[in-house]
Write an enzyme that holds these catalytic residues in place. Sequence first.
Site, PDB file in Angstrom:
ATOM      1  N   CYS A 129       0.837  -1.194   0.000  1.00  0.00           N
ATOM      2  CA  CYS A 129       0.000   0.000   0.000  1.00  0.00           C
ATOM      3  C   CYS A 129       0.875   1.249   0.000  1.00  0.00           C
ATOM      4  O   CYS A 129       1.753   1.402   0.859  1.00  0.00           O
ATOM      5  CB  CYS A 129      -0.902  -0.017   1.229  1.00  0.00           C
ATOM      6  SG  CYS A 129      -1.719   1.544   1.579  1.00  0.00           S
ATOM      7  N   GLU A 130       0.657   2.144  -0.957  1.00  0.00           N
ATOM      8  CA  GLU A 130       1.508   3.324  -1.024  1.00  0.00           C
ATOM      9  C   GLU A 130       1.154   4.380   0.027  1.00  0.00           C
ATOM     10  O   GLU A 130       1.881   5.347   0.205  1.00  0.00           O
ATOM     11  CB  GLU A 130       1.469   3.954  -2.419  1.00  0.00           C
ATOM     12  CG  GLU A 130       0.182   4.643  -2.796  1.00  0.00           C
ATOM     13  CD  GLU A 130       0.247   5.260  -4.186  1.00  0.00           C
ATOM     14  OE1 GLU A 130      -0.371   6.308  -4.383  1.00  0.00           O
ATOM     15  OE2 GLU A 130       0.909   4.684  -5.076  1.00  0.00           O
ATOM     16  N   HIS A 131       0.032   4.183   0.730  1.00  0.00           N
ATOM     17  CA  HIS A 131      -0.360   5.148   1.760  1.00  0.00           C
ATOM     18  C   HIS A 131       0.322   4.883   3.100  1.00  0.00           C
ATOM     19  O   HIS A 131       0.654   5.820   3.824  1.00  0.00           O
ATOM     20  CB  HIS A 131      -1.880   5.128   1.949  1.00  0.00           C
ATOM     21  CG  HIS A 131      -2.629   5.530   0.724  1.00  0.00           C
ATOM     22  ND1 HIS A 131      -3.866   5.019   0.398  1.00  0.00           N
ATOM     23  CD2 HIS A 131      -2.314   6.384  -0.279  1.00  0.00           C
ATOM     24  CE1 HIS A 131      -4.285   5.538  -0.733  1.00  0.00           C
ATOM     25  NE2 HIS A 131      -3.363   6.370  -1.169  1.00  0.00           N
ATOM     26  N   HIS A 132       0.514   3.605   3.447  1.00  0.00           N
ATOM     27  CA  HIS A 132       1.112   3.271   4.742  1.00  0.00           C
ATOM     28  C   HIS A 132       2.302   2.311   4.623  1.00  0.00           C
ATOM     29  O   HIS A 132       2.889   1.935   5.634  1.00  0.00           O
ATOM     30  CB  HIS A 132       0.058   2.652   5.673  1.00  0.00           C
ATOM     31  CG  HIS A 132      -1.022   3.609   6.071  1.00  0.00           C
ATOM     32  ND1 HIS A 132      -2.215   3.711   5.372  1.00  0.00           N
ATOM     33  CD2 HIS A 132      -1.088   4.521   7.056  1.00  0.00           C
ATOM     34  CE1 HIS A 132      -2.981   4.634   5.944  1.00  0.00           C
ATOM     35  NE2 HIS A 132      -2.317   5.147   6.957  1.00  0.00           N
TER      36      HIS A 132
ATOM     37  N   GLN B   2      -5.013  -0.314  -5.196  1.00  0.00           N
ATOM     38  CA  GLN B   2      -5.565  -1.469  -5.913  1.00  0.00           C
ATOM     39  C   GLN B   2      -6.232  -1.066  -7.219  1.00  0.00           C
ATOM     40  O   GLN B   2      -6.166  -1.811  -8.208  1.00  0.00           O
ATOM     41  CB  GLN B   2      -6.541  -2.225  -5.013  1.00  0.00           C
ATOM     42  CG  GLN B   2      -7.023  -3.539  -5.627  1.00  0.00           C
ATOM     43  CD  GLN B   2      -7.819  -4.376  -4.647  1.00  0.00           C
ATOM     44  OE1 GLN B   2      -7.520  -4.386  -3.458  1.00  0.00           O
ATOM     45  NE2 GLN B   2      -8.821  -5.081  -5.120  1.00  0.00           N
TER      46      GLN B   2
ATOM     47  N   CYS C 102      -3.322  -2.151   5.833  1.00  0.00           N
ATOM     48  CA  CYS C 102      -3.588  -0.817   6.371  1.00  0.00           C
ATOM     49  C   CYS C 102      -4.987  -0.749   6.970  1.00  0.00           C
ATOM     50  O   CYS C 102      -5.279   0.124   7.797  1.00  0.00           O
ATOM     51  CB  CYS C 102      -3.408   0.254   5.301  1.00  0.00           C
ATOM     52  SG  CYS C 102      -4.471   0.078   3.867  1.00  0.00           S
TER      53      CYS C 102
ATOM     54  N   HIS D  62      -6.033  -5.686   2.730  1.00  0.00           N
ATOM     55  CA  HIS D  62      -5.108  -4.568   2.929  1.00  0.00           C
ATOM     56  C   HIS D  62      -4.749  -4.493   4.408  1.00  0.00           C
ATOM     57  O   HIS D  62      -5.623  -4.291   5.253  1.00  0.00           O
ATOM     58  CB  HIS D  62      -5.756  -3.261   2.482  1.00  0.00           C
ATOM     59  CG  HIS D  62      -5.986  -3.174   0.995  1.00  0.00           C
ATOM     60  ND1 HIS D  62      -5.374  -2.231   0.205  1.00  0.00           N
ATOM     61  CD2 HIS D  62      -6.751  -3.922   0.169  1.00  0.00           C
ATOM     62  CE1 HIS D  62      -5.755  -2.390  -1.051  1.00  0.00           C
ATOM     63  NE2 HIS D  62      -6.593  -3.413  -1.098  1.00  0.00           N
TER      64      HIS D  62
END
Length: 219
Positions: free
Chosen positions: A110-113, A151, A181, A179
């Site tokens: 996940c590129e956010h976390h 995704q 996250c 996920h």
Amino acid sequence: MEPYIIKEPVNREPEAFSTDTPLRPDAFEQSDAEKISEIEYHFSRILQALGLDLKDDSLSATPARVAKMFVKELFSGLNPANKPGISLFENKYGYTRMLIEKDITLYSCCEHHFVPIIGKVHVAYIPGAQVIGLSKINRLVQYYAKRPQVQERLTIQIADGLKAALGHEDVAVVVEADHLCVAARGIRDTQSNTVTASYSGKFQNENTRAEFLAFIRNK
């Protein structure tokens, strides 16, 4: 009293839509060795900020291990030089029904976390004059998965990669993933998963799409 004026919203041109992974123009000016060295340094600083003792035998080599893993494994799909070649073979049998590769293992990040996305990918296409070597479908999925991802983008990138290789639009992709996250932080929901899909060409036909979904749901 001044009259209250409702101002109409200003019409602006929408931002250009792109399914490309956001990369800087100089993303590949450094060699892999240079990137590993820089990541090792900065990751050691992160561990120190967390209060960990890097002189401990268990931790001393962790920054180097993580740096090498990032560049050579987890995020190797960022480098277009690592894109797999797609082998096409003549469709000697005249097979014209959909060809499905389902339950392809998915490991992404996940590129956010920067925590794992784990799941499976189902791919189908309708052969024309040529067919793809089966292992190449898996390799293409893994190439796009080995990036910091969302995704929705991943699903479209896989579909676009297959369409480019085949030279036609008759491609379907479904991604089902958990996920971390969501499961390991924040709401901490370990039961939900996320499903995304891309249907192009003949798969936009309701009956064709239903046939594909029936195949991937038949475990």
